[in-house]
Scaffold this motif. Structure first.
Motif, PDB file in Angstrom:
ATOM      1  N   GLN A   1      12.701 -29.283  -7.299  1.00 16.77           N
ATOM      2  CA  GLN A   1      13.320 -30.612  -7.252  1.00 16.77           C
ATOM      3  C   GLN A   1      14.781 -30.497  -7.631  1.00 16.77           C
ATOM      4  N   GLY A   2      15.503 -31.594  -7.452  1.00 20.28           N
ATOM      5  CA  GLY A   2      16.863 -31.678  -7.950  1.00 20.28           C
ATOM      6  C   GLY A   2      17.893 -31.032  -7.056  1.00 20.28           C
ATOM      7  N   GLU A   3      19.062 -30.771  -7.641  1.00 16.91           N
ATOM      8  CA  GLU A   3      20.169 -30.192  -6.902  1.00 16.91           C
ATOM      9  C   GLU A   3      19.791 -28.801  -6.384  1.00 16.91           C
ATOM     10  N   ASN A   4      20.146 -28.521  -5.143  1.00 15.94           N
ATOM     11  CA  ASN A   4      19.827 -27.241  -4.499  1.00 15.94           C
ATOM     12  C   ASN A   4      18.328 -27.000  -4.396  1.00 15.94           C
ATOM     13  N   GLU A   5      17.557 -28.078  -4.226  1.00 16.20           N
ATOM     14  CA  GLU A   5      16.112 -27.935  -4.043  1.00 16.20           C
ATOM     15  C   GLU A   5      15.814 -27.007  -2.873  1.00 16.20           C
ATOM     16  N   THR A   6      14.894 -26.086  -3.069  1.00 15.83           N
ATOM     17  CA  THR A   6      14.488 -25.156  -2.022  1.00 15.83           C
ATOM     18  C   THR A   6      13.868 -25.900  -0.853  1.00 15.83           C
ATOM     19  N   VAL A   7      14.115 -25.414   0.349  1.00 12.61           N
ATOM     20  CA  VAL A   7      13.477 -25.990   1.535  1.00 12.61           C
ATOM     21  C   VAL A   7      12.002 -25.602   1.533  1.00 12.61           C
ATOM     22  N   PHE A   8      11.112 -26.596   1.682  1.00 12.24           N
ATOM     23  CA  PHE A   8       9.689 -26.366   1.787  1.00 12.24           C
ATOM     24  C   PHE A   8       9.212 -26.834   3.157  1.00 12.24           C
ATOM     25  N   PHE A   9       8.133 -26.219   3.642  1.00  9.87           N
ATOM     26  CA  PHE A   9       7.649 -26.496   4.983  1.00  9.87           C
ATOM     27  C   PHE A   9       6.234 -27.061   4.956  1.00  9.87           C
ATOM     28  N   GLU A  10       5.940 -27.941   5.888  1.00 10.50           N
ATOM     29  CA  GLU A  10       4.579 -28.419   6.080  1.00 10.50           C
ATOM     30  C   GLU A  10       3.895 -27.475   7.063  1.00 10.50           C
TER      31      GLU A  10
ATOM     32  N   GLY B   1       0.824  -1.210   0.000  1.00 10.56           N
ATOM     33  CA  GLY B   1       0.000   0.000   0.000  1.00 10.56           C
ATOM     34  C   GLY B   1       0.856   1.256   0.000  1.00 10.56           C
ATOM     35  N   PRO B   2       0.258   2.388  -0.353  1.00  7.46           N
ATOM     36  CA  PRO B   2       1.032   3.630  -0.510  1.00  7.46           C
ATOM     37  C   PRO B   2       1.495   4.245   0.802  1.00  7.46           C
ATOM     38  N   ASN B   3       0.900   3.859   1.918  1.00  7.34           N
ATOM     39  CA  ASN B   3       1.233   4.487   3.198  1.00  7.34           C
ATOM     40  C   ASN B   3       2.261   3.713   4.015  1.00  7.34           C
ATOM     41  N   ALA B   4       2.715   2.588   3.506  1.00  9.34           N
ATOM     42  CA  ALA B   4       3.634   1.746   4.271  1.00  9.34           C
ATOM     43  C   ALA B   4       4.990   2.432   4.413  1.00  9.34           C
ATOM     44  N   LYS B   5       5.503   2.429   5.625  1.00 15.08           N
ATOM     45  CA  LYS B   5       6.836   2.982   5.857  1.00 15.08           C
ATOM     46  C   LYS B   5       7.871   1.883   5.667  1.00 15.08           C
ATOM     47  N   GLY B   6       9.144   2.279   5.681  1.00 13.18           N
ATOM     48  CA  GLY B   6      10.198   1.299   5.502  1.00 13.18           C
ATOM     49  C   GLY B   6      10.820   1.365   4.123  1.00 13.18           C
ATOM     50  N   GLU B   7      11.759   0.484   3.884  1.00  9.84           N
ATOM     51  CA  GLU B   7      12.504   0.469   2.631  1.00  9.84           C
ATOM     52  C   GLU B   7      11.700  -0.205   1.528  1.00  9.84           C
ATOM     53  N   ARG B   8      11.515   0.515   0.433  1.00  4.72           N
ATOM     54  CA  ARG B   8      10.813  -0.050  -0.719  1.00  4.72           C
ATOM     55  C   ARG B   8      11.755  -0.988  -1.470  1.00  4.72           C
ATOM     56  N   ILE B   9      11.273  -2.197  -1.751  1.00  7.30           N
ATOM     57  CA  ILE B   9      12.102  -3.210  -2.401  1.00  7.30           C
ATOM     58  C   ILE B   9      11.299  -3.909  -3.494  1.00  7.30           C
ATOM     59  N   ARG B  10      12.022  -4.602  -4.344  1.00  7.87           N
ATOM     60  CA  ARG B  10      11.405  -5.437  -5.378  1.00  7.87           C
ATOM     61  C   ARG B  10      11.959  -6.844  -5.233  1.00  7.87           C
ATOM     62  N   ILE B  11      11.066  -7.817  -5.267  1.00  9.82           N
ATOM     63  CA  ILE B  11      11.455  -9.222  -5.208  1.00  9.82           C
ATOM     64  C   ILE B  11      11.294  -9.813  -6.603  1.00  9.82           C
ATOM     65  N   GLU B  12      12.335 -10.486  -7.086  1.00  3.68           N
ATOM     66  CA  GLU B  12      12.302 -11.101  -8.409  1.00  3.68           C
ATOM     67  C   GLU B  12      12.804 -12.537  -8.339  1.00  3.68           C
ATOM     68  N   GLY B  13      12.352 -13.351  -9.273  1.00  2.00           N
ATOM     69  CA  GLY B  13      12.864 -14.716  -9.317  1.00  2.00           C
ATOM     70  C   GLY B  13      12.220 -15.545 -10.403  1.00  2.00           C
ATOM     71  N   GLN B  14      12.595 -16.814 -10.422  1.00  2.00           N
ATOM     72  CA  GLN B  14      11.990 -17.824 -11.284  1.00  2.00           C
ATOM     73  C   GLN B  14      11.789 -19.092 -10.457  1.00  2.00           C
ATOM     74  N   VAL B  15      10.916 -19.961 -10.943  1.00  2.00           N
ATOM     75  CA  VAL B  15      10.713 -21.267 -10.332  1.00  2.00           C
ATOM     76  C   VAL B  15      11.199 -22.310 -11.329  1.00  2.00           C
ATOM     77  N   PHE B  16      12.099 -23.200 -10.880  1.00  2.00           N
ATOM     78  CA  PHE B  16      12.702 -24.191 -11.769  1.00  2.00           C
ATOM     79  C   PHE B  16      12.249 -25.597 -11.406  1.00  2.00           C
ATOM     80  N   ASP B  17      12.110 -26.450 -12.420  1.00  2.00           N
ATOM     81  CA  ASP B  17      11.762 -27.842 -12.178  1.00  2.00           C
ATOM     82  C   ASP B  17      13.031 -28.664 -11.956  1.00  2.00           C
ATOM     83  N   GLY B  18      12.896 -29.969 -11.858  1.00  2.00           N
ATOM     84  CA  GLY B  18      14.026 -30.825 -11.544  1.00  2.00           C
ATOM     85  C   GLY B  18      15.094 -30.880 -12.620  1.00  2.00           C
ATOM     86  N   THR B  19      14.769 -30.489 -13.836  1.00  2.00           N
ATOM     87  CA  THR B  19      15.754 -30.478 -14.922  1.00  2.00           C
ATOM     88  C   THR B  19      16.444 -29.133 -15.059  1.00  2.00           C
ATOM     89  N   GLY B  20      16.045 -28.159 -14.248  1.00  2.00           N
ATOM     90  CA  GLY B  20      16.624 -26.834 -14.334  1.00  2.00           C
ATOM     91  C   GLY B  20      15.916 -25.903 -15.299  1.00  2.00           C
TER      92      GLY B  20
END
Length: 206
Positions: free
Chosen positions: A196-205, A44-63
């Motif tokens: 999946q695969g090498e360096n698979e992200t940690v997921f939580f239940e 929202g426009p009134n939030a204080k703090g540092e404005r940031i942008r999060i970017e990324g991709q999601v990869f399957d087991g083959t990369g």
């Protein structure tokens, strides 16, 4: 003579198919249904703090990048408060602390703008390092995947975080850390997710 009962067999598991975007993020899928879609405005426009942008991709087991992903993000504000009655304190007017984005259908890139969250109190009564919770769903994923994004410039806080410290191996902990860069004066945190695969992200239940 006893009655014979016919039971229906359990149907096959269903993954989140192409219609998930129409139902949950119709504007991004090219459907003009709502004047304002639920979930796009995280801070929202009134939030204080540092404005940031999060970017990324999601990869399957083959990369290879998965290009039909839907992500939901929820976070505390810069003071470490969530936008709900048990969030620990007040938040700014218009602060949702929750958002929904989908990946680009051509590149698989996803991104959202927000403010950097503060350290929040966990249910155990221990302070958690600044983080953003992420939920991922896509075609081929039967159950949504839950993970967390932490910040690489919060080394001291990360070292004390009760959730990170549940992960035994250091190389597994690194899969939860977003890397800070800057581009054209804007703070960017890069966070790639590997299902999946090498360096698979940690997921939580949850």
């Amino acid at each position: 003579m006893g009655q014979t009962l016919n039971y229906l067999k359990e149907s096959s598991s269903q993954t989140a198919g192409p219609y998930v975007h129409i139902g949950l993020a119709p504007g991004a899928a090219g459907f003009d249904i709502y004047d304002q879609e639920l979930g796009w405005d995280i801070a929202g426009p009134n939030a204080k703090g540092e404005r940031i942008r999060i970017e990324g991709q999601v990869f399957d087991g083959t990369g290879s990048p998965i290009k039909d992903v839907l992500l939901e993000a929820w976070q505390a504000n810069a003071d470490g408060n969530y936008a709900h009655p048990e969030g620990g304190g007040e938040v700014e007017a218009g602060f949702r602390g929750w958002g929904r984005v989908i990946t680009d259908f051509d590149t698989g890139e996803w991104a959202f703008d927000t403010v950097k969250p503060g350290a929040a109190m966990g249910r155990s009564g221990r302070v958690m390092a600044p983080h953003i919770n992420l939920w991922i769903v896509a075609r081929g994923i039967n159950i949504g995947l839950n993970t967390r994004l932490y910040f690489d410039d919060e080394v001291e806080a990360n070292a004390k975080d009760p959730v990170i410290n549940l992960i035994e191996w250091e190389n597994r902990r690194k899969t939860l850390i977003a890397k800070r860069t800057e581009r054209e004066g804007q703070v960017i945190y890069r966070f790639d997710i590997r299902v999946q695969g090498e360096n698979e992200t940690v997921f939580f239940e949850i």
